[in-house]
Design a protein around this motif. Structure first.
Motif, mmCIF file in Angstrom:
data_model
loop_
_atom_site.group_PDB
_atom_site.id
_atom_site.type_symbol
_atom_site.label_atom_id
_atom_site.label_comp_id
_atom_site.label_asym_id
_atom_site.label_seq_id
_atom_site.Cartn_x
_atom_site.Cartn_y
_atom_site.Cartn_z
ATOM 1 N N UNK A 1 41.940 42.302 36.243
ATOM 2 C CA UNK A 1 42.945 41.257 36.436
ATOM 3 C C UNK A 1 42.398 39.952 35.869
ATOM 4 N N UNK A 2 43.175 39.307 35.026
ATOM 5 C CA UNK A 2 42.726 38.083 34.372
ATOM 6 C C UNK A 2 43.694 36.929 34.653
ATOM 7 N N UNK B 1 39.824 34.044 32.207
ATOM 8 C CA UNK B 1 38.796 34.357 33.188
ATOM 9 C C UNK B 1 39.259 35.497 34.078
ATOM 10 N N UNK B 2 38.316 36.075 34.834
ATOM 11 C CA UNK B 2 38.675 37.123 35.779
ATOM 12 C C UNK B 2 39.398 36.522 36.974
ATOM 13 N N UNK B 3 40.431 37.206 37.426
ATOM 14 C CA UNK B 3 41.183 36.775 38.595
ATOM 15 C C UNK B 3 40.656 37.426 39.858
ATOM 16 N N UNK B 4 40.107 38.629 39.712
ATOM 17 C CA UNK B 4 39.498 39.349 40.823
ATOM 18 C C UNK B 4 38.131 39.845 40.387
ATOM 19 N N UNK B 5 37.200 39.877 41.342
ATOM 20 C CA UNK B 5 35.846 40.324 41.030
ATOM 21 C C UNK B 5 35.839 41.805 40.651
ATOM 22 N N UNK B 6 34.982 42.155 39.662
ATOM 23 C CA UNK B 6 34.859 43.534 39.188
ATOM 24 C C UNK B 6 33.496 44.070 39.613
ATOM 25 N N UNK B 7 33.446 45.107 40.434
ATOM 26 C CA UNK B 7 32.160 45.663 40.859
ATOM 27 C C UNK B 7 31.364 46.168 39.651
#
Length: 377
Positions: free
Chosen positions: A43-44, A350-356
């Motif tokens: 999600x960006x 930018x990223x909207x949610x953190x990516x593990x």
């Protein structure tokens, strides 16, 4: 027969060995499978720098801004009245809260006033003969003297001889003795200093009240204050009269308040500064617990993102040509869940949610919400 069977078994073993060797040679020249590159969907969001309001969260309980603890300065029996002295009872400004039996003291006041009147009356013939120029003003004073009213102020003495004559007759000392008794008589009634409500009653009608005894507590139920302790880092941000939004714990009620006072010193032990938030609402009660959001300042050309997106070293992930990269940022304010950042170029993805497990150089694919909607139709 035995030789024939052994020969047949030997021929079969040779044939199986030949076929197995041929298969091994064929497998040796088979090309290795190529691993497919995994492209993760993320999600960006596109950066649009704007003005971000810095909001300071705080909480506390309400306390009446105006509160009076009632104490007795005289001794006597609590007289009954039309309005019961009970918690929750409302009183208007000037209305009698407590009335103590003062018959004995009232008699002493009247006796002292009568003595003063008689003393002044006794010197009137001397004033007519020796001080005819001041006789009339003292006669007017006696004419206006009423035992059922407060003792009027003595006439102003215009000469030293008049002063010596009046003082020598103990008239001045008698006057101040009367005023002292009248002042004490007023303490037998305690009136409401403002319109409010009785929150605590420690005596009942007919009980003996002693001097210095606490009688109860009286508050103004129209205006409350909430004391909040904030980090010293917010000291420069707090301003008097700054609007504040308050919420009930369940979030169903909202109230408007303002910063009424800010303590000028920082608590040395907790390193916090105390601010007082004033709020008025008929639905509020003393002791209610509320959450406040104080608008501290506005940060220009900034964005607000989730704190989980900020990396160590004050970096964040960006997407460039479907590959993750990092850029440095400047955090200017942290809250419990978000952080306000500056120095991010306009239009940066930018990223909207953190990516593990995200890392620099990782292949990603921005999530296309529109295409998902199209496929579901």
């Amino acid at each position: 027969m035995r030789k024939i069977i052994l020969s047949a078994i030997g021929v079969l073993l040779i044939v199986f060995s030949f076929l197995f060797a041929k298969k091994l040679i064929a497998d040796k020249h088979k090309p290795k499978p190529v691993k497919e590159k995994v492209v993760k969907t993320v999600f960006t969001d596109t950066v649009k720098n704007a003005t971000v309001k810095i909001v300071i969260p705080a909480n506390g309980s309400l306390v009446a801004k105006r509160r009076v603890e009632l104490y007795a300065e005289v001794q006597g029996v609590f007289k009954s009245s039309r309005v019961l002295f009970k918690p929750g009872q409302k009183y208007s400004k000037g209305q009698t809260l407590i009335s103590i039996d003062a018959d004995e003291h009232y008699a002493s006041v009247q006796s002292a006033k009568s003595e003063l009147y008689n003393t002044i009356s006794a010197i009137m013939p001397d004033l007519r003969l020796d001080f005819p120029e001041v006789y009339q003003k003292w006669q007017n004073y006696l004419n206006g003297f009423d035992l059922n009213k407060s003792t009027p102020k003595l006439p102003e003495m215009t000469s030293d001889t008049e002063n010596y004559f009046i003082t020598g007759r103990d008239i001045v000392s008698s006057y101040y003795n009367v005023k002292n008794l009248e002042q004490r008589l007023s303490k037998y009634k305690i009136a409401a200093p403002f319109s409010g409500i009785l929150t605590e009653a420690l005596v009942t009608e007919g009980s003996l009240i002693r001097s210095g005894q606490k009688l109860g507590e009286f508050i103004d139920a129209s205006v409350y204050e909430m004391e909040v302790a904030l980090s010293k880092g917010y000291a420069s941000l707090l301003k008097v009269d700054e609007p504040v939004v308050l919420h009930s714990l369940d979030g169903t009620e909202t109230y408007k308040g303002r910063v009424s006072r800010v303590n000028g010193s920082i608590d040395a032990t907790t390193q916090t500064i105390t601010a007082y938030i004033e709020v008025e609402n008929d639905a509020l009660k003393e002791g209610m617990y509320l959450e406040a959001h104080i608008d501290a300042r506005e940060e220009q050309d900034a964005i607000e993102i989730n704190r989980s997106l900020l990396l160590e070293g004050d970096d964040i992930f960006v997407v460039r040509d479907s590959v993750l990269d990092v850029i440095p940022v400047k955090p200017v304010h942290f809250s419990e869940t978000t952080v306000v950042l500056k120095n991010i170029p306009e239009g940066t993805v930018i990223l909207k949610k953190a990516v593990p497990g995200a890392y620099t150089g990782m292949l990603v694919k921005p999530f296309d919400n529109q295409s998902t909607k199209t496929n579901t139709k």
